[in-house]
Design a protein around this motif. Sequence first.
Motif, PDB file in Angstrom:
ATOM      1  N   PHE A 202       0.847  -1.187   0.000  1.00 26.39           N
ATOM      2  CA  PHE A 202       0.000   0.000   0.000  1.00 26.39           C
ATOM      3  C   PHE A 202       0.888   1.245   0.000  1.00 26.39           C
ATOM      4  CE2 PHE A 202      -2.759  -3.254   1.850  1.00 26.39           C
ATOM      5  CZ  PHE A 202      -3.921  -3.063   1.108  1.00 26.39           C
ATOM      6  N   ASP A 203       0.984   1.897  -1.150  1.00 31.60           N
ATOM      7  CA  ASP A 203       1.837   3.084  -1.227  1.00 31.60           C
ATOM      8  C   ASP A 203       1.042   4.382  -1.229  1.00 31.60           C
ATOM      9  OD1 ASP A 203       0.680   2.866  -3.707  1.00 31.60           O
ATOM     10  OD2 ASP A 203       2.560   2.679  -4.812  1.00 31.60           O
ATOM     11  N   PHE A 204      -0.288   4.306  -1.376  1.00 29.98           N
ATOM     12  CA  PHE A 204      -1.170   5.477  -1.350  1.00 29.98           C
ATOM     13  C   PHE A 204      -0.604   6.596  -2.228  1.00 29.98           C
ATOM     14  CE2 PHE A 204      -2.714   3.112   2.247  1.00 29.98           C
ATOM     15  CZ  PHE A 204      -4.080   3.355   2.231  1.00 29.98           C
ATOM     16  N   TYR A 205      -0.590   6.289  -3.498  1.00 29.03           N
ATOM     17  CA  TYR A 205      -0.105   7.251  -4.485  1.00 29.03           C
ATOM     18  C   TYR A 205      -1.201   8.257  -4.786  1.00 29.03           C
ATOM     19  CZ  TYR A 205       0.855   9.093  -9.150  1.00 29.03           C
ATOM     20  OH  TYR A 205       1.031   9.915 -10.231  1.00 29.03           O
ATOM     21  N   GLU A 206      -0.868   9.561  -4.666  1.00 32.09           N
ATOM     22  CA  GLU A 206      -1.858  10.581  -4.984  1.00 32.09           C
ATOM     23  C   GLU A 206      -1.505  11.278  -6.292  1.00 32.09           C
ATOM     24  OE1 GLU A 206       0.492  12.903  -1.669  1.00 32.09           O
ATOM     25  OE2 GLU A 206      -0.053  10.822  -2.038  1.00 32.09           O
ATOM     26  N   GLU A 207      -2.524  11.447  -7.090  1.00 29.69           N
ATOM     27  CA  GLU A 207      -2.390  12.117  -8.384  1.00 29.69           C
ATOM     28  C   GLU A 207      -3.100  13.464  -8.305  1.00 29.69           C
ATOM     29  OE1 GLU A 207      -4.185  11.578 -12.892  1.00 29.69           O
ATOM     30  OE2 GLU A 207      -3.836   9.799 -11.660  1.00 29.69           O
ATOM     31  N   GLY A 208      -2.357  14.533  -8.459  1.00 24.75           N
ATOM     32  CA  GLY A 208      -2.956  15.856  -8.386  1.00 24.75           C
ATOM     33  C   GLY A 208      -3.734  16.191  -9.639  1.00 24.75           C
ATOM     34  N   LEU A 209      -5.036  16.412  -9.515  1.00 25.24           N
ATOM     35  CA  LEU A 209      -5.879  16.798 -10.644  1.00 25.24           C
ATOM     36  C   LEU A 209      -6.015  18.314 -10.721  1.00 25.24           C
ATOM     37  CD1 LEU A 209      -8.676  14.098 -10.185  1.00 25.24           C
ATOM     38  CD2 LEU A 209      -6.622  13.961 -11.599  1.00 25.24           C
ATOM     39  N   ALA A 210      -5.805  18.969  -9.593  1.00 23.24           N
ATOM     40  CA  ALA A 210      -5.796  20.435  -9.486  1.00 23.24           C
ATOM     41  C   ALA A 210      -5.185  20.748  -8.132  1.00 23.24           C
ATOM     42  CB  ALA A 210      -7.206  21.008  -9.611  1.00 23.24           C
ATOM     43  N   ASP A 211      -4.997  22.036  -7.839  1.00 27.83           N
ATOM     44  CA  ASP A 211      -4.405  22.396  -6.550  1.00 27.83           C
ATOM     45  C   ASP A 211      -5.273  21.939  -5.374  1.00 27.83           C
ATOM     46  OD1 ASP A 211      -2.296  23.546  -7.849  1.00 27.83           O
ATOM     47  OD2 ASP A 211      -3.061  25.603  -7.694  1.00 27.83           O
ATOM     48  N   ASP A 212      -6.574  21.857  -5.616  1.00 26.72           N
ATOM     49  CA  ASP A 212      -7.502  21.501  -4.535  1.00 26.72           C
ATOM     50  C   ASP A 212      -8.237  20.186  -4.810  1.00 26.72           C
ATOM     51  OD1 ASP A 212      -9.062  22.265  -6.658  1.00 26.72           O
ATOM     52  OD2 ASP A 212     -10.204  23.790  -5.576  1.00 26.72           O
ATOM     53  N   TYR A 213      -7.666  19.334  -5.655  1.00 29.22           N
ATOM     54  CA  TYR A 213      -8.387  18.143  -6.099  1.00 29.22           C
ATOM     55  C   TYR A 213      -7.384  17.023  -6.367  1.00 29.22           C
ATOM     56  CZ  TYR A 213     -11.835  15.500  -8.929  1.00 29.22           C
ATOM     57  OH  TYR A 213     -12.685  14.556  -9.441  1.00 29.22           O
TER      58      TYR A 213
ATOM     59  N   HIS B 275      -9.387   0.664  -6.128  1.00 26.73           N
ATOM     60  CA  HIS B 275     -10.413   1.639  -6.515  1.00 26.73           C
ATOM     61  C   HIS B 275      -9.977   3.018  -6.027  1.00 26.73           C
ATOM     62  CE1 HIS B 275     -14.242   3.625  -7.123  1.00 26.73           C
ATOM     63  NE2 HIS B 275     -14.700   2.541  -7.711  1.00 26.73           N
ATOM     64  N   PRO B 276     -10.003   4.028  -6.886  1.00 27.87           N
ATOM     65  CA  PRO B 276      -9.504   5.342  -6.470  1.00 27.87           C
ATOM     66  C   PRO B 276     -10.428   6.052  -5.494  1.00 27.87           C
ATOM     67  CG  PRO B 276     -10.461   5.487  -8.661  1.00 27.87           C
ATOM     68  CD  PRO B 276     -10.455   4.029  -8.290  1.00 27.87           C
ATOM     69  N   LEU B 277      -9.828   6.907  -4.689  1.00 25.64           N
ATOM     70  CA  LEU B 277     -10.549   7.804  -3.791  1.00 25.64           C
ATOM     71  C   LEU B 277     -10.281   9.224  -4.245  1.00 25.64           C
ATOM     72  CD1 LEU B 277     -12.070   8.420  -1.056  1.00 25.64           C
ATOM     73  CD2 LEU B 277      -9.796   8.573  -0.031  1.00 25.64           C
ATOM     74  N   TYR B 278     -11.324  10.016  -4.384  1.00 28.98           N
ATOM     75  CA  TYR B 278     -11.184  11.406  -4.803  1.00 28.98           C
ATOM     76  C   TYR B 278     -11.346  12.315  -3.587  1.00 28.98           C
ATOM     77  CZ  TYR B 278     -11.675   9.685  -9.580  1.00 28.98           C
ATOM     78  OH  TYR B 278     -11.489   9.014 -10.778  1.00 28.98           O
TER      79      TYR B 278
ATOM     80  N   VAL C 106      -6.494   9.404  -5.224  1.00 31.76           N
ATOM     81  CA  VAL C 106      -5.578   8.604  -4.414  1.00 31.76           C
ATOM     82  C   VAL C 106      -5.804   7.120  -4.708  1.00 31.76           C
ATOM     83  CG1 VAL C 106      -4.806   8.040  -2.076  1.00 31.76           C
ATOM     84  CG2 VAL C 106      -5.654  10.347  -2.593  1.00 31.76           C
ATOM     85  N   TYR C 107      -4.709   6.416  -4.986  1.00 31.59           N
ATOM     86  CA  TYR C 107      -4.746   4.965  -5.153  1.00 31.59           C
ATOM     87  C   TYR C 107      -4.015   4.325  -3.972  1.00 31.59           C
ATOM     88  CZ  TYR C 107      -6.115   5.731 -10.036  1.00 31.59           C
ATOM     89  OH  TYR C 107      -6.770   6.109 -11.188  1.00 31.59           O
ATOM     90  N   ALA C 108      -4.709   3.484  -3.209  1.00 35.71           N
ATOM     91  CA  ALA C 108      -4.067   2.831  -2.067  1.00 35.71           C
ATOM     92  C   ALA C 108      -2.956   1.896  -2.523  1.00 35.71           C
ATOM     93  CB  ALA C 108      -5.093   2.060  -1.246  1.00 35.71           C
ATOM     94  N   LYS C 109      -3.167   1.261  -3.671  1.00 37.30           N
ATOM     95  CA  LYS C 109      -2.163   0.378  -4.259  1.00 37.30           C
ATOM     96  C   LYS C 109      -2.508   0.218  -5.736  1.00 37.30           C
ATOM     97  CE  LYS C 109      -4.661  -3.893  -3.155  1.00 37.30           C
ATOM     98  NZ  LYS C 109      -4.589  -5.238  -2.548  1.00 37.30           N
TER      99      LYS C 109
END
Length: 645
Positions: free
Chosen positions: A155-166, A176-179, A169-172
């Motif tokens: 579980f690396d919890f990689y976060e992908e920035g879609l905007a400065d406030d958005y 399933h992504p979390l927004y 997150v992928y737990a692995k």
Amino acid sequence: MHLDFEEAASKEYLLTNGIGGYSSSSIAGANTRRYHGLLVASLFPPTDRLVLVSKIEETLVANGVCYELSSNQYPGSVHPRGYSYIENYNCNTENATFNYNVAGYALEKKIEMVQGENTVMLSYTNRSKEAVELLLMPLLVYRDYHTLFYQDEQFDFYEEGLADDYFKVYAKYQAHPLYLKFTKGNWKGEHDWYKKIQYRQEEARGFDFQEDAISIGRVAVSLAANETIQLIFSTDEINEIPEKAAKEITDTNSYPAFVNDLIKSSRQFVVHRKSTGGSTIIAGYHWFTDWGRDTMIALRGISIATGKKEEAKSILKTFLSALSEGMLPNRFPDYTGEAVEYNTIDATLWLFVTLYEYHQKFADVTFIKGALPQLKEVIDWHIKGTRFNIHLTPEGLLYGGETGFQLTWMDARVDDFVVTPRIGCPVEINALWYNTLCIYQYFNKAVSGKELDEINPLIKKCKQSFLQFFVNQNDYLNDVVIPGVYVDDSIRPNQVYAVSLPFSPLNTVYQKKVLESVTEHLLTPFGLRTLNTANAQFKPVYEGNAWHRDHAYHQGTVWPFLWGEWALAYLKQNDFSSKACKYIWEQSIELRDHFYDAGCAFAIAEIFDGLQPITGKGCVQQAWSVAMLLAVFLNKDFDWSLITA
């Protein structure tokens, strides 16, 4: 208000989303169950539930001083102690609102769920006259809601920035992504594990009770007076901020506030089932899904008594579509790909009672006519025999049971040991079978204007045998019989159905005796005991590990849904007189207090201890506990004329 941690940790809130997901925690802000979470998502409604957001660690900064508003239980301590800053709170079915008073600074926190989505929305409003700074740090996990989560390299919890406030997150990999989206402030990413968070309710239940959670960063924001920040977590893309997260219930009527609040509470159980495209009823929160028996019983109060015809019809169609060998499912699976289970003898019989009350409420002969072939199929299968040795005896009674299977509602099982097997002819099963035959005949007459000749002899024989084998010399009913072979004369609440159901095989004299016996030996302010206290098998307390709890589950434990059957039986015996209705309303006072002020807010628990029923146990919000109160108070014959509150 100065909250005590023990008291605040014992109280909970529950917000649901109409598809099986929810947000729930204790009033103290500390999760006390593995089932708690700020966002518990249902990925295949109403099943496949995942805990994605455990909670948020909140810090208020004022004049350079940090005040931690959160609370967690760790080995040997509670830290932080943010519960002590809660000045007041208001939790209902639409939102959970907490007002903090921190060194003269006021902050309001509100939690809401979006209906039909796995989306939770939080708002923090500065109610102070001066600006404050907030640091908001989500704690994430990624697990099935029955399990616990621990630090793991996968579980690396990689976060992908879609905007400065958005962010996404992928737990692995392939999770399933979390927004995550927020309306103001700045994000600072930094991974940090929080270890050994403890859940006291799991410890008390004899389960593993410790887990880890990860912080991947925090939002820092300065709020001027009356300014608000919103945070949204979702399993779906967040294209805009919801204007209103929770679905408002605007219906108003002349019922007392408690009845109206019961109606609101009942909406938490009605959810969409993706596999059938229809509606269904969750049996209880936090851990149950939809069960046949619970649905058929709860439907009577939740959808039929409240006048929701199309909803009731949708739920009935959901279960009728799963009819197999004359049986409704015991439960639909918790996970995609699992088989439907049919180990129930009573769910199918409850279908007839529920359809009868549906017809009485809505006079929908067309729907009943469409269901008649399936109802005939049920009766034919039960006469000739179906699964689990369910069959009609030569005496005209319904028999069921096989070693190792639990078929009645008293279905506790520990590994391969069934605590109350009740193999034979249980009393409530045969009261239900009598009603099944009477109702089927009633439907045939309603649809075609005439009765079926072959049904009346079955009704007559069942009634005669019921009187012969269940009525005993002590003026109550035997619990289980095998004609000519075996009698279990334990004093249990199952006999109340011979009085409360629409059609009774007993005359009015016997009905009165049965009701008096149930009232004397089993009635408590919170429901009926499952066994009288004088029985050697009586278990006074429901506690301990799974083995101890399951052995007490139906051996004395009090069930609130049975209070509704007792109340209906009493009202029928007294012709729903004004005096009788007032008496029943007065008898509900402790259940009303529990609904508002104990356990989970706006909820009625599954069970209570048998000897001194005070604290709700089991599920904090049980469908048939709420539904059977509605079935009583929304009954068309219930007279409110003498009731003033």
